[in-house]
Scaffold this active site. Structure first.
Site, PDB file in Angstrom:
ATOM      1  N   CYS A 116       0.809  -1.709  -0.430  1.00 46.81           N
ATOM      2  CA  CYS A 116      -0.027   0.081   0.509  1.00 46.81           C
ATOM      3  C   CYS A 116       0.728   1.673   0.087  1.00 46.81           C
ATOM      4  O   CYS A 116      -0.022   2.674  -0.286  1.00 46.81           O
ATOM      5  CB  CYS A 116      -0.585  -0.047   1.570  1.00 46.81           C
ATOM      6  SG  CYS A 116      -1.794  -1.064   0.954  1.00 46.81           S
ATOM      7  N   HIS A 257      -3.210   7.011   2.338  1.00 47.96           N
ATOM      8  CA  HIS A 257      -3.877   5.762   1.595  1.00 47.96           C
ATOM      9  C   HIS A 257      -5.429   5.489   2.419  1.00 47.96           C
ATOM     10  O   HIS A 257      -5.465   5.668   3.239  1.00 47.96           O
ATOM     11  CB  HIS A 257      -2.711   4.131   2.507  1.00 47.96           C
ATOM     12  CG  HIS A 257      -3.115   3.216   2.012  1.00 47.96           C
ATOM     13  ND1 HIS A 257      -4.070   2.735   0.931  1.00 47.96           N
ATOM     14  CD2 HIS A 257      -3.447   2.516   2.650  1.00 47.96           C
ATOM     15  CE1 HIS A 257      -4.556   2.042   0.818  1.00 47.96           C
ATOM     16  NE2 HIS A 257      -3.518   1.324   2.631  1.00 47.96           N
ATOM     17  N   ASN A 287     -10.325  -0.324  -0.112  1.00 47.44           N
ATOM     18  CA  ASN A 287      -8.957  -0.102   0.154  1.00 47.44           C
ATOM     19  C   ASN A 287      -7.931  -0.571  -1.241  1.00 47.44           C
ATOM     20  O   ASN A 287      -7.954  -1.961  -0.882  1.00 47.44           O
ATOM     21  CB  ASN A 287      -8.419  -0.894   1.416  1.00 47.44           C
ATOM     22  CG  ASN A 287      -6.732  -0.756   1.221  1.00 47.44           C
ATOM     23  OD1 ASN A 287      -6.305  -0.514   0.685  1.00 47.44           O
ATOM     24  ND2 ASN A 287      -5.992  -1.468   2.646  1.00 47.44           N
TER      25      ASN A 287
HETATM   26  O1  UT7 Z   1      -3.857  -1.620   3.519  1.00 40.63           O
HETATM   27  C1  UT7 Z   1      -3.366  -2.286   4.604  1.00 40.63           C
HETATM   28  C2  UT7 Z   1      -3.430  -1.393   5.681  1.00 40.63           C
HETATM   29  N1  UT7 Z   1      -4.453  -2.297   6.108  1.00 40.63           N
HETATM   30  C3  UT7 Z   1      -4.866  -1.302   7.302  1.00 40.63           C
HETATM   31  O2  UT7 Z   1      -4.715  -0.169   7.994  1.00 40.63           O
HETATM   32  C4  UT7 Z   1      -5.784  -2.239   8.470  1.00 40.63           C
HETATM   33  C5  UT7 Z   1      -6.085  -1.427   9.744  1.00 40.63           C
HETATM   34  N2  UT7 Z   1      -6.964  -2.276  10.864  1.00 40.63           N
HETATM   35  C6  UT7 Z   1      -8.313  -1.678  10.722  1.00 40.63           C
HETATM   36  O3  UT7 Z   1      -7.883  -1.335   9.696  1.00 40.63           O
HETATM   37  C7  UT7 Z   1      -9.195  -2.541  11.652  1.00 40.63           C
HETATM   38  O4  UT7 Z   1      -8.300  -3.287  12.052  1.00 40.63           O
HETATM   39  C8  UT7 Z   1     -10.090  -2.777  11.024  1.00 40.63           C
HETATM   40  C9  UT7 Z   1     -11.496  -2.543  10.544  1.00 40.63           C
HETATM   41  C10 UT7 Z   1      -9.298  -4.295  10.086  1.00 40.63           C
HETATM   42  C11 UT7 Z   1     -10.834  -3.800  11.914  1.00 40.63           C
HETATM   43  O5  UT7 Z   1     -11.606  -3.104  12.774  1.00 40.63           O
HETATM   44  P1  UT7 Z   1     -11.950  -2.528  14.658  1.00 40.63           P
HETATM   45  O6  UT7 Z   1     -12.244  -1.800  15.275  1.00 40.63           O
HETATM   46  O7  UT7 Z   1      -9.567  -2.957  14.635  1.00 40.63           O
HETATM   47  O8  UT7 Z   1     -11.728  -4.220  14.990  1.00 40.63           O
HETATM   48  P2  UT7 Z   1     -11.386  -5.829  15.986  1.00 40.63           P
HETATM   49  O9  UT7 Z   1     -10.293  -6.533  14.905  1.00 40.63           O
HETATM   50  O10 UT7 Z   1     -10.900  -4.964  17.639  1.00 40.63           O
HETATM   51  O11 UT7 Z   1     -12.541  -6.134  16.313  1.00 40.63           O
HETATM   52  C12 UT7 Z   1     -14.248  -6.114  16.989  1.00 40.63           C
HETATM   53  C13 UT7 Z   1     -14.634  -7.392  16.972  1.00 40.63           C
HETATM   54  C14 UT7 Z   1     -14.075  -8.367  17.234  1.00 40.63           C
HETATM   55  O12 UT7 Z   1     -15.224  -8.933  18.054  1.00 40.63           O
HETATM   56  P3  UT7 Z   1     -14.451  -9.485  19.578  1.00 40.63           P
HETATM   57  O13 UT7 Z   1     -13.447 -10.085  19.755  1.00 40.63           O
HETATM   58  O14 UT7 Z   1     -14.856  -8.261  20.539  1.00 40.63           O
HETATM   59  O15 UT7 Z   1     -16.482 -10.862  20.049  1.00 40.63           O
HETATM   60  C15 UT7 Z   1     -14.053  -9.070  15.489  1.00 40.63           C
HETATM   61  O16 UT7 Z   1     -13.940 -10.176  15.943  1.00 40.63           O
HETATM   62  O17 UT7 Z   1     -15.510  -6.984  15.777  1.00 40.63           O
HETATM   63  C16 UT7 Z   1     -14.978  -8.176  15.247  1.00 40.63           C
HETATM   64  N3  UT7 Z   1     -15.271  -8.446  13.530  1.00 40.63           N
HETATM   65  C17 UT7 Z   1     -16.439  -8.018  13.057  1.00 40.63           C
HETATM   66  N4  UT7 Z   1     -17.972  -7.781  13.453  1.00 40.63           N
HETATM   67  C18 UT7 Z   1     -18.418  -7.739  12.072  1.00 40.63           C
HETATM   68  C19 UT7 Z   1     -14.860  -8.319  13.031  1.00 40.63           C
HETATM   69  N5  UT7 Z   1     -14.111  -8.340  11.441  1.00 40.63           N
HETATM   70  C20 UT7 Z   1     -16.302  -8.061  12.154  1.00 40.63           C
HETATM   71  C21 UT7 Z   1     -17.414  -8.300  10.700  1.00 40.63           C
HETATM   72  N6  UT7 Z   1     -18.190  -7.638  11.128  1.00 40.63           N
HETATM   73  N7  UT7 Z   1     -16.384  -8.066   9.026  1.00 40.63           N
END
Ligand code: UT7
Length: 331
Positions: A116, A257, A287
């Site tokens: 990226c 990005h 993305n």
């Molecule tokens: O281009 C390369 C660079 N990439 C990035 O910059 C990505 C950076 N990361 C992010 O943008 C975020 O970390 C994500 C969007 C990928 C995830 O968001 P988050 O706020 O960090 O969520 P999380 O991973 O802390 O997950 C929170 C909860 C979890 O459930 P529990 O463990 O709290 O029960 C996940 O299992 O949300 C759950 N979860 C979802 N729920 C519904 C994870 N993905 C999903 C989903 N739908 N798609």
């Protein structure tokens, strides 16, 4: 600018995206997620997804032609093509195919991979060839078709990625418009985001064995990448602002990005840059990896938000881990 007095200006941009749109509601039919969760956590609504008949090279050629036309030059004026991509149509590289498609017969062409951060790294690489006087007109393309490599059963990553291509024309000029830049890597966090080759042993002859396989789908530790981006991107932009003798007030646009709207908002807040200065198209494209910066730039230039002379602070970040920043005056 180097001691030969050759600076760089970005004089044209273009972009292309596949027609097919994958919505949050589509994703909710595929994995356990919802429009609300995706929108709140990422700012994404749609992504454009390449059909089996669409190639990265075709999308890139459309973006390139748009950039060349805006710059007011012809394809045969291009000296160098740098294609930033992690998803070439051909592992030997796709830059030469694009050179052929657009008829840039005088250009040397090669691929550059920095995930990226690829577009930003390619832009800075172009500036080096221009500043030495080696090349005058450089076409920089950022393009990715990550949909080919997404694990569509993994809700933590499949909601994020879309496909697209963006391009800019960089030209040698007396009045340097690339004001400052920086590039960084941290291989100790390489495991955070991968699209790894995986091969099994295939006996060849006698005791000789070769690897035979393909690439695993994308794996990502989202939280770790999130934390990295929010820490490193403001730091990188602050450094480039300092080098260019600029303050946050001097920045007209923040061009990041497009990984997550929350990351963009957090970066703007840390830098004391108004949210209204963020160029975002994440709701429509998701993305798109190396394509995201030039796609967002092209939209803003074509709808008149970005005007000649505007100062843009750009930053790319992603797998590697890699990140970088460049500050330039548009046009
Ligand atoms: O281009 C390369 C660079 N990439 C990035 O910059 C990505 C950076 N990361 C992010 O943008 C975020 O970390 C994500 C969007 C990928 C995830 O968001 P988050 O706020 O960090 O969520 P999380 O991973 O802390 O997950 C929170 C909860 C979890 O459930 P529990 O463990 O709290 O029960 C996940 O299992 O949300 C759950 N979860 C979802 N729920 C519904 C994870 N993905 C999903 C989903 N739908 N798609």
């Amino acid at each position: 600018m180097n001691n030969m007095g050759v600076g760089m200006a970005i004089t044209g941009c273009g972009s292309a995206a596949p027609e097919s749109i994958l919505t949050n509601d589509h994703l909710a039919q595929m994995v356990d997620t919802s429009d609300e969760w995706i929108n709140i956590r990422t700012g994404m609504k749609n992504r454009h997804i390449a059909s089996p008949s669409e190639s990265l090279s075709q999308l890139s050629a459309v973006a390139a032609k748009g950039a060349i036309a805006m710059a007011g030059i012809s394809p045969t004026d291009i000296d160098l093509i740098i294609l930033a991509t992690s998803t070439p149509d051909d592992l030997f590289g796709s830059a030469c195919r694009i050179q052929g498609l657009i008829g840039a017969t005088n250009a040397v062409a090669f691929d550059l991979t920095a995930a990226c951060s690829g577009f930003l790294f390619a832009l800075i690489t172009a500036s080096q060839f221009i500043s030495t006087g080696m090349y005058h007109n450089v076409l920089v393309i950022g393009a990715d078709v990550l949909s080919r490599w997404v694990d569509w059963s993994d809700r933590t990553s499949c909601i994020l990625f879309g496909d697209g291509a963006g391009a800019v024309v960089c030209q040698g000029v007396k009045d340097n418009r690339l004001l400052s830049f920086g590039m960084y890597s941290n291989g100790s966090q390489n495991d955070s985001l991968n699209l790894n080759y995986h091969g099994n042993g295939k006996p060849l002859v006698d005791n000789l064995t070769v690897q035979h396989g393909s690439y695993n789908p994308i794996t990502m530790n989202g939280k770790e990448v999130y934390r990295f981006a929010v820490a490193k991107v403001p730091e990188a932009i602050s450094k480039t602002m300092f080098q260019a003798n600029l303050t946050a007030d001097d920045i007209d646009w923040l061009l990041l990005h497009q990984a997550n709207q929350r990351i963009m908002d957090a970066v703007a807040k840390r830098l004391n840059i108004a949210q209204s200065k963020i160029l975002s198209n994440i709701a429509e494209y998701g993305n798109t990896s190396a394509a995201s910066i030039p796609l967002a730039l092209d939209a803003a230039v074509r709808d008149g938000r970005v005007k000649p002379g505007d100062i843009i602070a750009a930053s790319g970040f992603g797998a590697g881990l890699t990140w970088g920043s460049a500050i330039f005056k548009w046009g």
